[in-house]
Enzyme design. Sequence first.
Site, PDB file in Angstrom:
ATOM      1  N   TYR A  92       0.836  -1.194   0.000  1.00 36.44           N
ATOM      2  CA  TYR A  92       0.000   0.000   0.000  1.00 36.44           C
ATOM      3  C   TYR A  92       0.877   1.252   0.000  1.00 36.44           C
ATOM      4  CZ  TYR A  92      -3.061   3.616   1.894  1.00 36.44           C
ATOM      5  OH  TYR A  92      -3.736   4.793   2.101  1.00 36.44           O
TER       6      TYR A  92
ATOM      7  N   GLU B 258     -10.909   5.393   6.039  1.00 31.01           N
ATOM      8  CA  GLU B 258     -10.255   6.162   7.107  1.00 31.01           C
ATOM      9  C   GLU B 258     -11.192   6.308   8.306  1.00 31.01           C
ATOM     10  OE1 GLU B 258      -7.198   6.912   7.477  1.00 31.01           O
ATOM     11  OE2 GLU B 258      -6.373   6.860   5.451  1.00 31.01           O
TER      12      GLU B 258
ATOM     13  N   TRP C 120      -4.354   0.577  10.768  1.00 32.03           N
ATOM     14  CA  TRP C 120      -4.553   0.669   9.320  1.00 32.03           C
ATOM     15  C   TRP C 120      -4.340  -0.707   8.685  1.00 32.03           C
ATOM     16  CZ3 TRP C 120      -7.350   3.185   6.283  1.00 32.03           C
ATOM     17  CH2 TRP C 120      -7.119   3.184   4.902  1.00 32.03           C
TER      18      TRP C 120
END
Length: 193
Positions: free
Chosen positions: A20, A42, A50
């Site tokens: 990512y 988010e 995350w």
Amino acid sequence: MATHEDGTCPWANAPLDREYHDREWGRPLHDDQRLFEMLILEGAQAGLSWSTILAKRPAYRKAYYDFDLKRVAKFGARDQARLLKDAGIVRNRLKIAASVNNAKVALEIQKEFGSFDRYLWEFVGGKPVVNRRKRRGEVPVSTRESDALSADLKRRGAKFVGTTIMYAFMQATGMVNDHLVGCPRYGECAGLT
């Protein structure tokens, strides 16, 4: 935590995080559907790592019809109940309700500004803010720009859009380049608009 041997930002440790980081994080994003995806992810990340969200991303794309704004905005009680049963995503009633609400807000923004992209990028003057941070500890959790974006989205009725979430969103979508200056992706992203 120190940077990796090649200088890569220190948070990109797990293979999925690294992929990512290398392919997406900090690259300017201008597609309304992908911007909406990042807004929802988010918000879902609040209170979680995350890495957890990245692992759930394929399930999110399936559950949210690849983040089709118009479709998500029409999600009713039955759809939200379906999402609450989906073990592949974060099953938090408030976050799920916020995702549907935020799709409606994003559609209103599209009507007003012509695109969600145009609206969002106005908060950074239409081009990425390129920072020159050398250590992870220098990276703030919010800025004046994220404060302004958060406040405006809240005024429009959006949820899970606090300033810290919005700063992470701005970093993810390339509105802000917070790759550390020694990271191989720093210069690469700095040259993109």
